[in-house]
Scaffold this motif. Structure first.
Motif, PDB file in Angstrom:
ATOM      1  N   LEU A 173       0.948  -1.123   0.146  1.00  0.00           N
ATOM      2  CA  LEU A 173      -0.114   0.129  -0.136  1.00  0.00           C
ATOM      3  C   LEU A 173       0.921   1.162  -0.052  1.00  0.00           C
ATOM      4  CD1 LEU A 173      -2.872  -1.271   2.241  1.00  0.00           C
ATOM      5  CD2 LEU A 173      -3.147  -0.357   0.024  1.00  0.00           C
ATOM      6  N   LYS A 174       0.334   2.407  -0.613  1.00  0.00           N
ATOM      7  CA  LYS A 174       1.061   3.599  -0.858  1.00  0.00           C
ATOM      8  C   LYS A 174       0.022   4.611  -0.368  1.00  0.00           C
ATOM      9  CE  LYS A 174       3.122   1.866  -5.284  1.00  0.00           C
ATOM     10  NZ  LYS A 174       2.930   2.440  -6.767  1.00  0.00           N
ATOM     11  N   PRO A 175       0.803   5.660   0.157  1.00  0.00           N
ATOM     12  CA  PRO A 175      -0.221   7.045   0.654  1.00  0.00           C
ATOM     13  C   PRO A 175      -1.378   7.339  -0.211  1.00  0.00           C
ATOM     14  CG  PRO A 175       2.219   7.197   1.317  1.00  0.00           C
ATOM     15  CD  PRO A 175       2.205   6.143   0.327  1.00  0.00           C
ATOM     16  N   GLU A 176      -0.964   7.137  -1.578  1.00  0.00           N
ATOM     17  CA  GLU A 176      -1.993   7.552  -2.542  1.00  0.00           C
ATOM     18  C   GLU A 176      -2.985   6.648  -2.619  1.00  0.00           C
ATOM     19  OE1 GLU A 176       1.437   7.476  -2.971  1.00  0.00           O
ATOM     20  OE2 GLU A 176       2.036   6.606  -5.205  1.00  0.00           O
ATOM     21  N   ASP A 177      -3.069   5.603  -2.077  1.00  0.00           N
ATOM     22  CA  ASP A 177      -4.021   4.585  -2.036  1.00  0.00           C
ATOM     23  C   ASP A 177      -5.267   5.266  -0.775  1.00  0.00           C
ATOM     24  OD1 ASP A 177      -1.815   2.019  -2.170  1.00  0.00           O
ATOM     25  OD2 ASP A 177      -3.337   2.634  -3.960  1.00  0.00           O
ATOM     26  N   THR A 178      -4.927   6.027   0.040  1.00  0.00           N
ATOM     27  CA  THR A 178      -5.837   6.550   0.916  1.00  0.00           C
ATOM     28  C   THR A 178      -7.142   7.021   0.284  1.00  0.00           C
ATOM     29  OG1 THR A 178      -4.055   7.050   2.398  1.00  0.00           O
ATOM     30  CG2 THR A 178      -6.062   8.343   2.739  1.00  0.00           C
ATOM     31  N   ALA A 179      -8.248   6.545   0.908  1.00  0.00           N
ATOM     32  CA  ALA A 179      -9.526   6.766   0.114  1.00  0.00           C
ATOM     33  C   ALA A 179     -10.648   6.095   0.971  1.00  0.00           C
ATOM     34  CB  ALA A 179      -9.431   6.574  -1.254  1.00  0.00           C
ATOM     35  N   ILE A 180     -11.830   6.414   0.601  1.00  0.00           N
ATOM     36  CA  ILE A 180     -12.882   5.726   1.137  1.00  0.00           C
ATOM     37  C   ILE A 180     -13.156   4.751   0.067  1.00  0.00           C
ATOM     38  CG2 ILE A 180     -15.403   5.688   1.825  1.00  0.00           C
ATOM     39  CD1 ILE A 180     -15.219   8.523   2.746  1.00  0.00           C
ATOM     40  N   TYR A 181     -13.233   3.340   0.194  1.00  0.00           N
ATOM     41  CA  TYR A 181     -13.452   2.150  -0.622  1.00  0.00           C
ATOM     42  C   TYR A 181     -14.902   1.917  -0.576  1.00  0.00           C
ATOM     43  CZ  TYR A 181      -8.548   2.037  -1.514  1.00  0.00           C
ATOM     44  OH  TYR A 181      -7.205   2.389  -1.942  1.00  0.00           O
ATOM     45  N   PHE A 182     -15.435   1.962  -1.768  1.00  0.00           N
ATOM     46  CA  PHE A 182     -16.962   1.593  -1.772  1.00  0.00           C
ATOM     47  C   PHE A 182     -16.794   0.042  -2.630  1.00  0.00           C
ATOM     48  CE2 PHE A 182     -18.851   5.405  -0.365  1.00  0.00           C
ATOM     49  CZ  PHE A 182     -17.777   6.304  -0.424  1.00  0.00           C
ATOM     50  N   CYS A 183     -17.819  -0.746  -2.300  1.00  0.00           N
ATOM     51  CA  CYS A 183     -18.135  -1.778  -2.796  1.00  0.00           C
ATOM     52  C   CYS A 183     -19.417  -1.673  -3.663  1.00  0.00           C
ATOM     53  CB  CYS A 183     -18.452  -2.983  -1.811  1.00  0.00           C
ATOM     54  SG  CYS A 183     -19.139  -4.536  -2.866  1.00  0.00           S
ATOM     55  N   ASN A 184     -19.586  -2.252  -4.845  1.00  0.00           N
ATOM     56  CA  ASN A 184     -20.822  -2.248  -5.718  1.00  0.00           C
ATOM     57  C   ASN A 184     -21.239  -3.342  -6.299  1.00  0.00           C
ATOM     58  OD1 ASN A 184     -19.552  -2.546  -8.351  1.00  0.00           O
ATOM     59  ND2 ASN A 184     -20.233  -0.383  -9.001  1.00  0.00           N
ATOM     60  N   ALA A 185     -22.382  -3.405  -6.831  1.00  0.00           N
ATOM     61  CA  ALA A 185     -23.054  -4.765  -7.115  1.00  0.00           C
ATOM     62  C   ALA A 185     -23.838  -4.404  -8.415  1.00  0.00           C
ATOM     63  CB  ALA A 185     -23.761  -5.794  -6.393  1.00  0.00           C
ATOM     64  N   VAL A 186     -23.595  -4.927  -9.472  1.00  0.00           N
ATOM     65  CA  VAL A 186     -24.425  -4.418 -10.638  1.00  0.00           C
ATOM     66  C   VAL A 186     -25.543  -5.697 -10.715  1.00  0.00           C
ATOM     67  CG1 VAL A 186     -24.529  -4.456 -13.319  1.00  0.00           C
ATOM     68  CG2 VAL A 186     -22.450  -3.700 -12.111  1.00  0.00           C
ATOM     69  N   VAL A 187     -26.710  -5.177 -10.875  1.00  0.00           N
ATOM     70  CA  VAL A 187     -27.930  -6.379 -11.061  1.00  0.00           C
ATOM     71  C   VAL A 187     -28.766  -5.538 -12.239  1.00  0.00           C
ATOM     72  CG1 VAL A 187     -30.037  -7.045 -10.052  1.00  0.00           C
ATOM     73  CG2 VAL A 187     -27.887  -6.519  -8.281  1.00  0.00           C
ATOM     74  N   GLY A 188     -28.801  -6.264 -13.352  1.00  0.00           N
ATOM     75  CA  GLY A 188     -29.587  -5.696 -14.430  1.00  0.00           C
ATOM     76  C   GLY A 188     -28.819  -4.378 -14.821  1.00  0.00           C
TER      77      GLY A 188
END
Length: 115
Positions: free
Chosen positions: A85-100
């Motif tokens: 990991l690098k400092p530039e990876d700092t973020a809020i990480y979101f998961c998503n799911a595609v349904v149709g």
């Protein structure tokens, strides 16, 4: 409807590792692809990695060779293993799911990488 709950974020030093998890519930039989996005302060949300229902994966150039997305269908969970990991990876990480034609999002989990 699909509900997504992320976990596994936290504070880590540069060079360290974290594993994010995203547990899906609800109409999970209808999920096609799933993915991880991230959003840093003042920046747009960007794709980190995605995995199709058939297992095919896609990664942002900035994380190739360091991050791995995987999916456990028995647990209805998608993972993001993040190494080097690098400092530039700092973020809020979101998961998503595609349904149709719909995209469902989790609430996000904060990842902070200190230098």
């Amino acid at each position: 409807q699909v509900q997504l709950v992320e976990s596994g974020g936290g504070l880590v030093q540069a060079g360290g590792s974290l594993r994010l998890s995203c547990a899906a519930s609800g109409s999970i039989f209808s999920i096609n692809g799933m993915g991880w996005y991230r959003q840093a302060p003042g920046k747009q949300r960007e794709l980190v990695a995605s995995i199709a229902s058939g297992g095919g994966t896609n990664y942002a150039d900035s994380v190739k060779g360091r991050f791995t997305i995987s999916r456990d269908n028995a647990k209805n969970t998608v993972y993001l293993q993040m190494n080097s990991l690098k400092p530039e990876d700092t973020a809020i990480y979101f998961c998503n799911a595609v349904v149709g034609i719909y995209i469902h999002w989790g609430q996000g989990t904060q990842v902070t990488v200190s230098s």
